[in-house]
Design a protein around this motif. Structure first.
Motif, PDB file in Angstrom:
ATOM      1  N   SER A 197      -7.808 -14.598  -8.229  1.00 14.42           N
ATOM      2  CA  SER A 197      -6.853 -13.770  -7.488  1.00 14.42           C
ATOM      3  C   SER A 197      -6.938 -12.303  -7.887  1.00 14.42           C
ATOM      4  O   SER A 197      -6.520 -11.425  -7.124  1.00 14.42           O
ATOM      5  CB  SER A 197      -5.422 -14.262  -7.727  1.00 14.42           C
ATOM      6  OG  SER A 197      -5.027 -14.020  -9.064  1.00 14.42           O
ATOM      7  N   SER A 221      -5.152 -10.603  -9.751  1.00 18.42           N
ATOM      8  CA  SER A 221      -3.829  -9.981  -9.672  1.00 18.42           C
ATOM      9  C   SER A 221      -3.640  -8.925 -10.760  1.00 18.42           C
ATOM     10  O   SER A 221      -3.004  -7.894 -10.529  1.00 18.42           O
ATOM     11  CB  SER A 221      -2.735 -11.049  -9.774  1.00 18.42           C
ATOM     12  OG  SER A 221      -2.851 -11.785 -10.981  1.00 18.42           O
ATOM     13  N   SER A 268      -2.116  -6.059  -1.128  1.00 24.61           N
ATOM     14  CA  SER A 268      -0.903  -6.464  -1.837  1.00 24.61           C
ATOM     15  C   SER A 268       0.215  -6.676  -0.828  1.00 24.61           C
ATOM     16  O   SER A 268       0.517  -5.771  -0.048  1.00 24.61           O
ATOM     17  CB  SER A 268      -0.482  -5.390  -2.856  1.00 24.61           C
ATOM     18  OG  SER A 268      -1.547  -5.059  -3.726  1.00 24.61           O
ATOM     19  N   LYS A 269       0.809  -7.837  -0.859  1.00 26.24           N
ATOM     20  CA  LYS A 269       1.899  -8.125   0.060  1.00 26.24           C
ATOM     21  C   LYS A 269       3.172  -7.400  -0.378  1.00 26.24           C
ATOM     22  O   LYS A 269       3.325  -7.065  -1.569  1.00 26.24           O
ATOM     23  CB  LYS A 269       2.158  -9.634   0.119  1.00 26.24           C
ATOM     24  CG  LYS A 269       1.014 -10.438   0.708  1.00 26.24           C
ATOM     25  CD  LYS A 269       1.365 -11.914   0.750  1.00 26.24           C
ATOM     26  CE  LYS A 269       0.224 -12.738   1.334  1.00 26.24           C
ATOM     27  NZ  LYS A 269       0.538 -14.182   1.390  1.00 26.24           N
ATOM     28  N   GLU A 275       6.653  -6.776  -1.853  1.00 27.86           N
ATOM     29  CA  GLU A 275       7.382  -7.398  -2.963  1.00 27.86           C
ATOM     30  C   GLU A 275       6.460  -8.004  -4.016  1.00 27.86           C
ATOM     31  O   GLU A 275       6.931  -8.642  -4.959  1.00 27.86           O
ATOM     32  CB  GLU A 275       8.387  -8.459  -2.474  1.00 27.86           C
ATOM     33  CG  GLU A 275       9.351  -7.944  -1.415  1.00 27.86           C
ATOM     34  CD  GLU A 275       9.991  -6.622  -1.785  1.00 27.86           C
ATOM     35  OE1 GLU A 275      10.307  -6.415  -2.970  1.00 27.86           O
ATOM     36  OE2 GLU A 275      10.179  -5.783  -0.893  1.00 27.86           O
ATOM     37  N   SER A 276       5.141  -7.841  -3.889  1.00 27.86           N
ATOM     38  CA  SER A 276       4.239  -8.236  -4.967  1.00 27.86           C
ATOM     39  C   SER A 276       4.365  -7.220  -6.099  1.00 27.86           C
ATOM     40  O   SER A 276       4.962  -6.150  -5.939  1.00 27.86           O
ATOM     41  CB  SER A 276       2.798  -8.294  -4.464  1.00 27.86           C
ATOM     42  OG  SER A 276       2.377  -7.001  -4.038  1.00 27.86           O
ATOM     43  N   TYR A 335       3.031  -3.746  -5.230  1.00 27.44           N
ATOM     44  CA  TYR A 335       3.949  -3.107  -4.285  1.00 27.44           C
ATOM     45  C   TYR A 335       5.167  -2.546  -5.028  1.00 27.44           C
ATOM     46  O   TYR A 335       5.629  -1.444  -4.735  1.00 27.44           O
ATOM     47  CB  TYR A 335       4.381  -4.129  -3.239  1.00 27.44           C
ATOM     48  CG  TYR A 335       5.212  -3.588  -2.109  1.00 27.44           C
ATOM     49  CD1 TYR A 335       4.621  -3.126  -0.934  1.00 27.44           C
ATOM     50  CD2 TYR A 335       6.606  -3.544  -2.201  1.00 27.44           C
ATOM     51  CE1 TYR A 335       5.393  -2.642   0.119  1.00 27.44           C
ATOM     52  CE2 TYR A 335       7.383  -3.058  -1.155  1.00 27.44           C
ATOM     53  CZ  TYR A 335       6.772  -2.615  -0.003  1.00 27.44           C
ATOM     54  OH  TYR A 335       7.550  -2.130   1.031  1.00 27.44           O
ATOM     55  N   ASN A 337       9.114 -12.107   3.875  1.00 22.86           N
ATOM     56  CA  ASN A 337       7.764 -12.688   3.893  1.00 22.86           C
ATOM     57  C   ASN A 337       7.774 -14.156   4.282  1.00 22.86           C
ATOM     58  O   ASN A 337       6.913 -14.625   5.030  1.00 22.86           O
ATOM     59  CB  ASN A 337       7.115 -12.529   2.513  1.00 22.86           C
ATOM     60  CG  ASN A 337       6.768 -11.089   2.205  1.00 22.86           C
ATOM     61  OD1 ASN A 337       6.617 -10.273   3.114  1.00 22.86           O
ATOM     62  ND2 ASN A 337       6.643 -10.773   0.936  1.00 22.86           N
ATOM     63  N   CYS A 342       0.126 -11.583   7.252  1.00 21.73           N
ATOM     64  CA  CYS A 342       0.784 -10.718   6.273  1.00 21.73           C
ATOM     65  C   CYS A 342       0.491  -9.250   6.569  1.00 21.73           C
ATOM     66  O   CYS A 342      -0.315  -8.910   7.427  1.00 21.73           O
ATOM     67  CB  CYS A 342       0.330 -11.068   4.855  1.00 21.73           C
ATOM     68  SG  CYS A 342      -1.454 -10.944   4.611  1.00 21.73           S
TER      69      CYS A 342
END
Length: 460
Positions: free
Chosen positions: A164, A166, A198-199, A201-202, A205, A229, A265
Motif C-alpha cells: 500500500s 501508506s 489519497s482518499k 480523511e486518509s 489528506y 466515503n 473515489c
C-alpha cells in the motif's frame, strides 16, 4: 497573458482563475491508445468548445513520453503561451507539466526523498523520481496576490499491507505541508493540485489540511451536501461524479468499468489556502468518450476543474503560527505511529533478506568456483553451464547487496529524518496543549528539542 486578460468582467470585480488538473495516464507500452488519447486531450485543451472548457492554468500528470509533451506544447502554444514540463528520475521524469495563460515567474522541482523502493522496478515510482513541481505565477489581476501552484503525482497504492506504501505517501504529504507553509508565509496564494493518491480523511489528506492548513475546494462548494466515503457506493454512477466528485475508479470510465461501486473515489484535488482563495465553481471534467472508432475515456482518471477568486495584496491573511493545535497533535501521533511501524517491521525485513541473499550468493559463487574444477574433468560443456550459473548468481547477489546497502539503508535514514522532524513539531505543539509534559528547561528556550519529558508515548 493577453488571452487571459481578454476575458470580460464587470468593473471593480475580481478576475477569476480557472484551473484544471488531469492525470492523463501516459505510460509508454502500458497505457492503451496512449498516443491517440494524449493527442485528443491536447486538441481539446487547445480548442475548447465552450467557455467553461477554457482554462487559465492546466496542471497535468503522467506526461511520461517526450513525444506527448512535444505535441501538447506545440498544439497549445497559441492559447497557452507559458508552458513547462519537469525533469527528474532515471527512466523518465515525474510526468508533471504546466500550461498557463498567466506568466510564469519561477519554477523549481522538489524530489521526494521517500518514494518507493529501488527493488520495485516493476512499479517504477522510485525510478521516475516522483516530485512536487512548484510554479510561481505573476499576479493575474491588478493588485492580486501571486499564485504558487504545487503540482504532484504521489506514490500509488498497489495493494494491501506492505504494497500500500501508506508510509511513503504520509511522508510525502509531510514534505508537501512544509512547502505549503513556507509559501504561505512568503505571501503567495497557495494551491496544491494533482493526483495525490489519497482518499479524503486518509492520513496524507489530514496532513494536507491540518498541518498544511489547506482546504479542499470541492468540500467548500459542497459543504451542505458532502457525501461520506462509505456512502459513495450507494449513489448511482452519475451521482458519484456529480455529487461526490469521483475522479477515479468510476464505472463510467471505460478503463475502470469493471470496478466495484465501492472502489469509486476522489484522488484528484485542488486544495487551497482558503484564507486567500475562494472557490466559486468546481466540476469533474473529461467524463465524455472519445469519438469513433476509439469510443473510450480520455484517461483512467477524470479531470477536476475549479474556478477561484484570489485576494488582493491588501487582503492578504497570513497563517496563524499556533492554529489547530489539538488536531495537529493527533496527526503527529498518527504519522509517528505509521513511521514507527514501517521502521520496526518493513525496514528490518527488507534489510535482512537482501543482506542474506547477498551472503548466500557469495557462498554459492565460492562453491561454484571450487566445483568447476571437478566438473571440467567430467565434461567440458558442464564448465560452461557452471560459468553461466555463476554469472547469474553474481548479478543477483550484487543487485541485492546494492539494494540493501544503498537503497534500504538510505530509505531508513530518510524515514528517521522525517520522524525527528515530526517529533520536533510534536514537542513544540505539546508545550501549548499540555505544558506540564515539556521539560522545564526547554520551555523558554529558543530551540525546543525533541521530547525530553513525556508522560504519554509518542505513538499509539
Amino acid at each position: 497573458m493577453s488571452n487571459f486578460l481578454k476575458r470580460e468582467k464587470p468593473r471593480g470585480e475580481k478576475q477569476s482563475v480557472r484551473l484544471l488538473t488531469f492525470n492523463t495516464w501516459g505510460l509508454k507500452f502500458i497505457s492503451k491508445h496512449r498516443r491517440e488519447r494524449l493527442q485528443a486531450i491536447a486538441d481539446e485543451l487547445a480548442n475548447p468548445t465552450t467557455p467553461d472548457n477554457d482554462y487559465d492554468i492546466i496542471a497535468l500528470q503522467e506526461i511520461w513520453c517526450e513525444e506527448d509533451w512535444e505535441y501538447l506544447s506545440h498544439v497549445c502554444r497559441k492559447r497557452y503561451r507559458y508552458r513547462r514540463s519537469f525533469k527528474s528520475g532515471i527512466i523518465t521524469g515525474p510526468g508533471l507539466a504546466i500550461l498557463s495563460k498567466i506568466p510564469i515567474v519561477e519554477t523549481f522541482l522538489y524530489r521526494f526523498p521517500i518514494n518507493g523502493r529501488s527493488s520495485a522496478f516493476f512499479r517504477g515510482d522510485w525510478y521516475v523520481g516522483k516530485s512536487i513541481a512548484v510554479t510561481m505565477f505573476q499576479s493575474h489581476d491588478e493588485g492580486s496576490l501571486p499564485i504558487a501552484l504545487l503540482n504532484s503525482h504521489m506514490h500509488a497504492p498497489y495493494g494491501h499491507g506492505d504494497a500500500s506504501y501508506s508510509c511513503h505517501r504520509a511522508c510525502q504529504a509531510w514534505d508537501f505541508a512544509k512547502l505549503v507553509r513556507m509559501l504561505k508565509k512568503a505571501g503567495y496564494a497557495v494551491m496544491q493540485v494533482g493526483d495525490l493518491n489519497s482518499k479524503p480523511e486518509s492520513l496524507p489528506y489530514k496532513i494536507f489540511t491540518v498541518e498544511g492548513g489547506l482546504t479542499d475546494s470541492w468540500n467548500v462548494l459542497h459543504r451542505d451536501r458532502l457525501i461520506p466515503n462509505e456512502d459513495i457506493a450507494k449513489l448511482t454512477v452519475e451521482d458519484q461524479i456529480k455529487l461526490a466528485g469521483v475522479t477515479c475508479n468510476s464505472r463510467l470510465n471505460t478503463w475502470r468499468k469493471e470496478r466495484a461501486m465501492s472502489e469509486a473515489c476522489r484522488l484528484d484535488y485542488a486544495l487551497i489556502d482558503a484564507n486567500n482563495i475562494t472557490p466559486v465553481k468546481a466540476e469533474v471534467k473529461f467524463t465524455h468518450l472519445l469519438p469513433h472508432p476509439l469510443l473510450c475515456s480520455y484517461s483512467d482518471h477524470f479531470a477536476y476543474n475549479v474556478e477561484v477568486l484570489v485576494n488582493s495584496v491588501d487582503e492578504l491573511v497570513t497563517p496563524e503560527p499556533n492554529h489547530n493545535l489539538e488536531d495537529r497533535e493527533t496527526v503527529y501521533k498518527e504519522l509517528l505511529a505509521e513511521i514507527k511501524g514501517y521502521r520496526t517491521y518493513t525496514i528490518p525485513f527488507q534489510a535482512a533478506w537482501r543482506k542474506a541473499s547477498f551472503i548466500f550468493a557469495l557462498l554459492i559463487v565460492i562453491g561454484m568456483h571450487i566445483g568447476i574444477i571437478f566438473v571440467a574433468n567430467i565434461a567440458g560443456w558442464l564448465s560452461i553451464i557452471f560459468l553461466l550459473i555463476t554469472t547469474l548468481v553474481i548479478i543477483a547477489g550484487m543487485l541485492n547487496g546494492m539494494i540493501w546497502y544503498f537503497g534500504v539503508r538510505s530509505e531508513s535514514r530518510a524515514l528517521q529524518e522525517v520522524q525527528m522532524e515530526v517529533e520536533d513539531a510534536y514537542t513544540h505543539v505539546r508545550q501549548y496543549t499540555n505544558p506540564r509534559n515539556v521539560a522545564p528547561s526547554s520551555r523558554n528556550s529558543k530551540y525546543i528539542p525533541r521530547v525530553q519529558v513525556e508522560e504519554e508515548p509518542l505513538t499509539e
